[in-house]
Design an enzyme around this catalytic site. Structure first.
Site, short mmCIF file in Angstrom:
data_model
loop_
_atom_site.label_atom_id
_atom_site.label_comp_id
_atom_site.label_asym_id
_atom_site.label_seq_id
_atom_site.Cartn_x
_atom_site.Cartn_y
_atom_site.Cartn_z
N GLY A 1 0.83 -1.22 0.17
CA GLY A 1 -0.04 -0.10 0.01
C GLY A 1 0.94 1.12 0.02
O GLY A 1 0.27 2.45 -0.71
N TYR B 1 6.60 -20.35 8.22
CA TYR B 1 7.40 -19.44 7.33
C TYR B 1 7.19 -19.79 5.89
O TYR B 1 7.11 -18.84 5.04
CB TYR B 1 8.75 -20.04 7.94
CG TYR B 1 9.93 -19.38 7.01
CD1 TYR B 1 10.08 -18.24 7.16
CD2 TYR B 1 10.74 -19.84 6.05
CE1 TYR B 1 11.22 -17.05 6.62
CE2 TYR B 1 11.69 -19.36 5.33
CZ TYR B 1 11.88 -17.76 5.84
OH TYR B 1 12.87 -16.99 5.10
#
Length: 329
Positions: free
Chosen positions: A105, A148
């Site tokens: 963003g 992960y």
């Protein structure tokens, strides 16, 4: 000419700190960001006071604000060693998802190009060797490594969605095993674990029978590949690593020879989902970036060993992670 500005997250970590060095050297203004959950300010303390360097203590899983223009964002904030992501699994998932979303963003708002640090772990325990970028992987999403592996796979998917839907300039590097100065001595990864055990006069722990393979890339080579990828016009994932494959058993023997110690290799049970093979296919990196590793393992290991030997004695004897029964990553 205007000085270009780059935000590097995970900047106080092993790779992040070397990226800070490279971009300072190239004349960029570097904004280094880290929440220090696994990073260490000592890795970047030599940069404090430079006119073109600033540090922000911040968790990118929360809203990220940076004043002024940004040309590039390199997202390297994430626990990367097994001992870290097994100890802080929720934070690992959040930095790969929420953190990536926040930074994408920001990149969209600043019209900045963003490179994300993905990993060879997206391939899981591979059924093909070497691993090309087109291979989709063999990952257990609910196993211990899933926090992960899936964080990185989601990170890639979200980054590509911003690229295709918003037209954002993005780059994806898939990093294979990397080593060099500023690695944490006892972080659970195979190279610092072996060297740490050798320096303490202990036997070297090998998980499984030692036949599983890894491919080790020296950090300077990796940083060069990342830098070239950032400045390229290629948006799909690119493997950056050294295709010189070696078994864990052979690697342990190399470390014993390097350190001149008399220890032996001790075998322990292989953990769940530990990949049996890890070797990058770097055809794309060669063709698109004109990149391939230059530093031999013998040369790189010598430099790394000298670095570990130079650490204070308390770093060598710190038992926080010494007895970790983890992965030969």
């Amino acid at each position: 000419m205007k000085t270009k500005r780059v935000l590097i997250t995970g900047a106080a970590g092993f790779l992040g700190s070397h990226l800070c060095d490279r971009f300072i050297k190239e004349g960029y203004h570097v904004i280094a960001m880290d929440n220090l959950i696994t990073g260490d300010l000592q890795n970047i303390q030599h940069l404090f006071g430079l006119e073109n360097f600033e540090f922000a203590h911040h968790d990118v899983s929360k809203y990220v604000y940076v004043s002024g223009e940004l040309d590039y964002i390199l997202h390297f904030a994430s626990p990367a060693s097994p001992i870290d992501y097994l100890k802080i699994p929720i934070q690992t998932l959040k930095v790969g998802s929420l953190g990536t979303h926040n930074l994408l963003g920001l990149a969209k708002n600043k019209n900045a190009r963003m490179l994300i640090a993905s990993t060879s772990e997206v391939y899981g325990d591979p059924s093909v060797n070497p691993q090309p970028e087109e291979y989709w992987g063999n990952v257990n999403p609910v196993g211990p490594r899933g926090v992960y592996d899936e964080a990185k796979r989601f990170q890639e998917a979200m980054t590509m969605a911003y690229h295709t839907f918003h037209g954002l300039e993005t780059r994806i590097v898939r990093i294979f095993n990397t080593y060099g100065p500023r690695m944490r001595l006892n972080d659970g990864r195979v190279l610092p674990a072996f060297i740490g055990q050798a320096l303490r006069g202990e036997d070297l722990t090998v998980f499984g029978d030692g036949s599983q393979t890894r491919s080790f890339c020296y950090v300077d080579d990796l940083i060069e590949g990342i830098y070239r990828l950032l400045l390229s016009d290629y948006a799909l994932p690119v493997n950056i690593g050294n295709p010189d494959e070696i078994t864990i058993r052979q690697f342990g023997e190399e470390i014993i020879k390097l350190t001149g110690t008399s220890q032996k290799l001790v075998l322990k049970d292989l953990p769940v989902d530990d990949p049996k093979q890890r070797r990058p296919d770097i055809t794309k990196a060669r063709a698109i970036l004109g990149w391939e590793p230059k530093v031999s393992r013998a040369e790189g290991l010598k430099i790394t060993y000298e670095y570990f030997k130079s650490l204070p004695q308390e770093a060598l004897t710190n038992k926080e992670h010494k007895d970790f029964t983890g992965y030969n990553r």
